[in-house]
Motif scaffolding. Sequence first.
Motif, short mmCIF file in Angstrom:
data_model
loop_
_atom_site.label_atom_id
_atom_site.label_comp_id
_atom_site.label_asym_id
_atom_site.label_seq_id
_atom_site.Cartn_x
_atom_site.Cartn_y
_atom_site.Cartn_z
N ILE A 253 90.34 2.27 -60.65
CA ILE A 253 88.99 1.75 -61.68
C ILE A 253 90.21 0.34 -62.61
O ILE A 253 91.54 0.94 -63.17
N ASP A 254 90.04 -0.25 -62.79
CA ASP A 254 90.99 -1.70 -63.14
C ASP A 254 90.35 -2.61 -63.92
O ASP A 254 89.47 -3.55 -63.24
N GLY A 255 90.66 -2.54 -65.53
CA GLY A 255 90.05 -3.10 -66.42
C GLY A 255 90.57 -4.08 -65.97
O GLY A 255 89.95 -5.26 -67.33
N ASN A 256 91.44 -4.66 -65.80
CA ASN A 256 91.87 -6.62 -65.57
C ASN A 256 92.35 -6.16 -67.24
O ASN A 256 91.99 -8.30 -67.42
N GLY A 257 92.65 -6.28 -68.10
CA GLY A 257 93.14 -6.80 -69.07
C GLY A 257 94.41 -7.76 -69.16
O GLY A 257 94.30 -8.32 -70.21
N GLY A 258 95.16 -6.45 -68.32
CA GLY A 258 96.57 -7.28 -69.00
C GLY A 258 97.09 -6.63 -70.43
O GLY A 258 96.47 -6.34 -70.60
N ASN A 259 98.02 -7.37 -70.69
CA ASN A 259 98.61 -7.09 -71.60
C ASN A 259 98.48 -7.98 -73.19
O ASN A 259 98.66 -9.34 -72.42
N VAL A 260 98.67 -7.91 -73.75
CA VAL A 260 98.16 -8.47 -75.43
C VAL A 260 99.49 -9.67 -74.62
O VAL A 260 101.02 -8.86 -74.94
N GLY A 261 98.95 -10.96 -75.44
CA GLY A 261 100.21 -12.11 -74.68
C GLY A 261 100.22 -12.99 -73.39
O GLY A 261 101.15 -13.90 -73.61
N GLU A 262 99.44 -12.09 -72.56
CA GLU A 262 99.64 -12.06 -71.42
C GLU A 262 98.65 -13.63 -71.01
O GLU A 262 98.21 -13.49 -71.30
N SER A 263 99.16 -14.33 -70.02
CA SER A 263 98.37 -15.50 -70.22
C SER A 263 97.45 -14.98 -69.59
O SER A 263 96.12 -15.37 -69.05
N GLY A 264 96.96 -14.42 -68.50
CA GLY A 264 96.05 -13.74 -67.69
C GLY A 264 94.89 -13.21 -68.77
O GLY A 264 93.37 -12.85 -68.32
#
Length: 278
Positions: A253-264
């Motif tokens: 399960i990949d939330g695909n959120g990244g970290n806050v501040g990342e371009s994605g």
Amino acid sequence: GGRIIFIEGMIMTRRKSAAMLLIVLLSASVSVALLQAPPVAADSQSERGSGNTSPLTFNLLSPENGATISDPEPTLEWGASPDAESGIDHYEIWIDDNNVDNVSGGTTSWTSGGLSDGSYSWYVMAVDRAGNETQSTSTFSFIQQGVFDVFDYGAVGDGSTLDTNAIQATIDDACAAGGGTVFLHDGVFYSRDITLGSNITFYIDETATLKGDGDNANYSYFTSSSPLVGRQQRAFIFADNEENIKIEGGGTIDGNGGNVGESGWKGTEATRPMLFWL
């Protein structure tokens, strides 16, 4: 014994065995030559074992005969078949009279790669190293029921097509049937928020990934019935006031959120949807 042959003043003694040919020349000067005989090909029966006794009888264990199951990848189990003379080489798994797979002689279980709803019969054949065979003492049957495959509801699983509606329709049908297993397999399923219900097993196979939308604006708000939550929330996988929910299968399960501040990642920590709310 050998033969002694006189050749122009030389004495030649010739001896021959199965392993080598020895020629000794006796004269003023003595020379010895050893010629290695060509290797003898190993007999195939010797390599496999020479036992004439078939493996001993053995029993099937599970699923129990006549069982009704709701498992998209059921595991079949049986007791070991002893063969002290030559040893078990492998077991053959037969489902509906088809040899679907073989496992090594030290293994007494096999997991299916996925079975749709229906009735199945199965048995196992033990094969020893001498090629002797013994079938399990009985043939078992079971009914596969309550498996809901997302591909049957239009899911694509290519990682880019939005599969939210197909996944939710699969869940809703399983809930309407009183519960069941929602089966994701063989793909990357791109989705926004989905809602589970009671008596649902959300089965994400190891061949599958459930991947969330990376934009938090695409997630719906919900209001929890819990008195501990005083504001609306958002989550990738949501259920509220439901029971008997399982998430299984070994997939991702990949939330695909990244970290806050990342371009994605488009959003802030305060508005980031949760991965689960159950």
